[in-house]
Design a protein around this motif. Sequence first.
Motif, mmCIF file in Angstrom:
data_model
loop_
_atom_site.group_PDB
_atom_site.id
_atom_site.type_symbol
_atom_site.label_atom_id
_atom_site.label_comp_id
_atom_site.label_asym_id
_atom_site.label_seq_id
_atom_site.Cartn_x
_atom_site.Cartn_y
_atom_site.Cartn_z
ATOM 1 N N LEU A 60 -55.184 -36.090 -9.528
ATOM 2 C CA LEU A 60 -54.037 -35.854 -10.390
ATOM 3 C C LEU A 60 -54.127 -36.735 -11.633
ATOM 4 O O LEU A 60 -53.450 -36.524 -12.621
ATOM 5 N N SER A 104 -57.530 -27.438 -9.920
ATOM 6 C CA SER A 104 -56.471 -27.024 -9.001
ATOM 7 C C SER A 104 -57.068 -26.406 -7.751
ATOM 8 O O SER A 104 -56.654 -26.723 -6.634
ATOM 9 N N ALA A 105 -58.031 -25.532 -7.956
ATOM 10 C CA ALA A 105 -58.658 -24.871 -6.821
ATOM 11 C C ALA A 105 -59.399 -25.890 -5.963
ATOM 12 O O ALA A 105 -59.342 -25.851 -4.733
ATOM 13 N N ARG A 111 -58.712 -29.061 -5.616
ATOM 14 C CA ARG A 111 -57.717 -29.864 -4.911
ATOM 15 C C ARG A 111 -57.184 -29.079 -3.716
ATOM 16 O O ARG A 111 -57.035 -29.586 -2.624
ATOM 17 N N ARG A 112 -56.911 -27.795 -3.962
ATOM 18 C CA ARG A 112 -56.363 -26.928 -2.941
ATOM 19 C C ARG A 112 -57.314 -26.787 -1.753
ATOM 20 O O ARG A 112 -56.906 -26.841 -0.606
ATOM 21 N N PHE A 115 -52.159 -32.726 1.181
ATOM 22 C CA PHE A 115 -51.234 -33.799 0.797
ATOM 23 C C PHE A 115 -49.997 -33.821 1.678
ATOM 24 O O PHE A 115 -49.428 -32.785 1.988
ATOM 25 N N PHE A 175 -47.641 -21.372 3.688
ATOM 26 C CA PHE A 175 -48.587 -20.414 3.099
ATOM 27 C C PHE A 175 -48.933 -20.723 1.635
ATOM 28 O O PHE A 175 -49.954 -20.260 1.135
ATOM 29 N N LEU A 176 -48.054 -21.491 0.988
ATOM 30 C CA LEU A 176 -48.190 -21.664 -0.464
ATOM 31 C C LEU A 176 -49.627 -21.890 -0.962
ATOM 32 O O LEU A 176 -50.116 -21.125 -1.800
ATOM 33 N N VAL A 180 -51.707 -18.776 -0.533
ATOM 34 C CA VAL A 180 -51.341 -17.724 -1.476
ATOM 35 C C VAL A 180 -51.997 -18.007 -2.820
ATOM 36 O O VAL A 180 -52.543 -17.121 -3.472
ATOM 37 N N LEU A 181 -51.961 -19.292 -3.214
ATOM 38 C CA LEU A 181 -52.564 -19.660 -4.487
ATOM 39 C C LEU A 181 -54.059 -19.364 -4.484
ATOM 40 O O LEU A 181 -54.656 -19.067 -5.510
ATOM 41 N N ARG A 241 -48.630 -27.604 6.026
ATOM 42 C CA ARG A 241 -49.035 -27.079 4.720
ATOM 43 C C ARG A 241 -50.325 -27.762 4.243
ATOM 44 O O ARG A 241 -51.193 -27.140 3.619
#
Lengths: 687, 255
Positions: free
Chosen positions: B58, B82-83, B85-86, B91, B109-110, B113-114, B158
């Motif tokens: 970040l 972002s991808a 990190r995902r 976290f 799911f967040l 989904v991203l 999550r």
Amino acid sequence: MRKSLYPRLALQNIILNRRFFIPYLLTITGTSGAFYIMFALYSDPGARELRGYIYVESMMLIGMLVGYLFSAVILLYTNSFLMKQRKRELGLYNVLGMGKGNIALVLICELLFVGAAGILSGLFLGVIFHKLATLLLFRMLRFYVPFGWRISGTAMVVTVVLFSIVLAVTLAQNLLRIQLSDPIQLLRGGHEGEKEPRTRWLLAILGAGTLGTGYFLALAAKDAISALVTYFLAVILVIIGTLCLFTAGSIFILKLLRANKRFYYQTSHFIGISGMLYRMKRNAVGLANICILSTMVMVMLSGTLSLYLGTGEIVDMQYPADINFHVNYYPETEDERGRFDGTVMMQSLTSFFREQGETIEAASAFSYMSIYVDLQADSLTSNSLRPAKERLDRHLFLFTAADFAAASGTEPVKVGPGQVLLCGGERDFGPMFSASEVTFNGPRGSRTLTVTGGVWVNSLPVSSNTAGDDLAIGMIVADMDEVVALRQVLFSQDFSSSMIWEGRFDLACDAARLEEVESAFWDATENGRFQQEDTGDWRSLSLTLRSDAELDIYAMSGGFLFLGILLGLIFLMATVLIIYYKQISEGYEDRSRFDIMRKVGLSRKQVRASIRSQVLVVFFLPIAVAAVHIAFDFNMVVQLLGLFNLRDIPLTAVCTLGTVLVFFLVYGAVYLITARTYYKIVSDGGQ
Amino acid sequence: MSLLQVEHLQKIYTTRFGGNQVQALTDVSFTVEQGEYVAIMGESGSGKTTLLNILAALDKPTSGRVLLGDKDLSAVRERELSAFRRDNLGFVFQEFNLLDTFSVRDNIFLPLVLSGKTPREMEQRLEPIAKRLEIRKIVNKFPYEISGGQKQRVAVARALITRPQLLLADEPTGALDSRATDSLLQLFADINTDGQTVLMVTHSVKAASHAGRVLFIRDGQVFHQLYRGQDTNQLFYQRIADTLTLLANGGGEDA
């Protein structure tokens, strides 16, 4: 605390909260400025003497009333929004040791600053735009009068007083609000979790019902009078329906979308739908208001615009010639001077114009009678036989063959004694279209004529000034004796309804000369010309110059358009304001949401995409619904314009489409600006 | 090779108008092995949060580098960050950071989904995790309907659902009562036993005593570290507490 602290604190608050205060200030400025202009126009002593200005006066009065009330509502709305956003700040002051009295003083100072700045700049802009508005108005009214620029002291005083009252009310509301709340509540303000709304079936059904009924009423209006009667009912039903459907329907649709997993679990839909669903309870009313206001703006503008642009047509129809004579007479007269004879009148008028030294370019004359009748398949009944509320079925115009030929400028049609020709739009006759004979029923018996054919025309060649007359039909009979025979059946007694004779002259001279001719004409009648001794028995004689009628009608339609524009602007301002406040308040709410999502791995690009999809729906849903409203309302507008004798559907359609298009453009611009602000607020959170 | 290598991290913040410079991290180096459970301790202002933000990609270090597996974080391009990190990091935050607008299921799911996963795959991944974290009964509720302990379990779910290489936890017990704290710490230990690498920032001794190793940070430097070895939680707790006392007294550099 030192006295100077309050004003300083107030000023600082205004600057810090400028995102909220500036639109509030602009609202005060805009509404008070518009009010000043309307009052100044209303009370203009110089304009009062102009022909037709009376229309403008009364319209400005309506405008002031509506505008003022509406301004009060939007100012109260903006204020309550402002205060909601500032709950925390005020709570903090309280916790930090300021008493409620101190906070009240700060609020009073703030309001004094904002109010004074708003009203003063409103007056300033009002004074400047007053000039522009006068020019615009006079142009619309076709008043070619040079006009000075005056500042109206009365208008200023009235504006200041009235808007101070509104602001005082908002202040009282705010003070009451801080009195009622405790600091903890104030501190927590605006951050309470909101439950997911349930689908409210009852509300959805009610909404669908009222909206459907409203639409039905709008479509069912067949003529101007019924449109006038049902218009406000239809408007209210549609407003209720819009509110209910946005509240219940939006939640229903969003839940439906959420249930579709393939659609829902895509980044932008996922974030957008859940976000909208979450705040739909509050959102829906705002969206419905935007929709209703947009509809109002578009209806007002398109209606008044088509009326204004159609004014020329209205004038042409009602006053086809430069000089228009109307004579009322009774053909069944028992006067010793004999029945009124139009040819004699025409001859003496013609010789009069010649004496005046004028060249007649065109002239025509004809007479007819009119009556309201109830139409059946092979008969018609005089409406005096039926209860008053069921009247106004058909407006029948009755001609002799010779008069019809003179009126329409065609060769005389053949109609024998005891025969009748139908005349008008083919569909206007309903089942009578194929009848072989027609029975005329009235209080004094009945009379049957044989139908020998029809003369199909788009509009009857009469300069009717009867309001809302789009159900006119015509019939042509052999001669005046037949007309008299029918009159003796249709009317309850002789002399209950006169016939109309129209004489039309186009002269080869200018408007000023026409006025001279007009006064010469009246002088001549004083001296005994055109009297019953020569022309036969008549009851009234009138003359209208088209140029005069034009001034009157333009004064009315121009006044309407001007009012439509002013009120339209005020409504538009309210729409923009609601949109703006919605966007920024949601921006602040969404900031933390997007912050969290970014931590979990939402990229900037995805942020932008999901904001776009969400904002797009929120923005274009109301205006799409407004467009549907307009489509259904179109019939009503067309009928209502019939009240002013405007029946030009293509013109109204073009005006409506144009207005909708321009409104969409303005709306789109607002969208771009507020979407940017929203994005800025949301992405600030991640820094 | 180590899962995470942190090499000579330095972070200097400059105040907005130039002027003052604040050194948040002076020189931080450490490594975390695959399957380890590491706690980072330090007082407020010691640089913990800065360190965590850099590990989470970040924030960017002024100098030094972070390697996750064989990938240098500073070499990941902005648009792929972002991808990255995902897919690689999970976290858990002190404030749970669940979204009120989503149901528990959708909150979990967040990240999937991203990443554009299908609904079916998401359900398949959720099933074992929900069972493991004992949140199957609440997946259809909304965050404002469940307790703090449950919220944090949802947040852990999550974080785990993307099968991250490294689970980063920032004061995960900070907002929980003692019972919920115990149960969450047990959960962390369990998932670590299952093979999940965990890196936790905390100033709770109790939380740290569940880790396999504790790093102490002071003034932007790794000041000391303790290994659990064969200690029980109880004993390890005592050692951590002692070290903190020493640190607080400005104790010897060689403690």
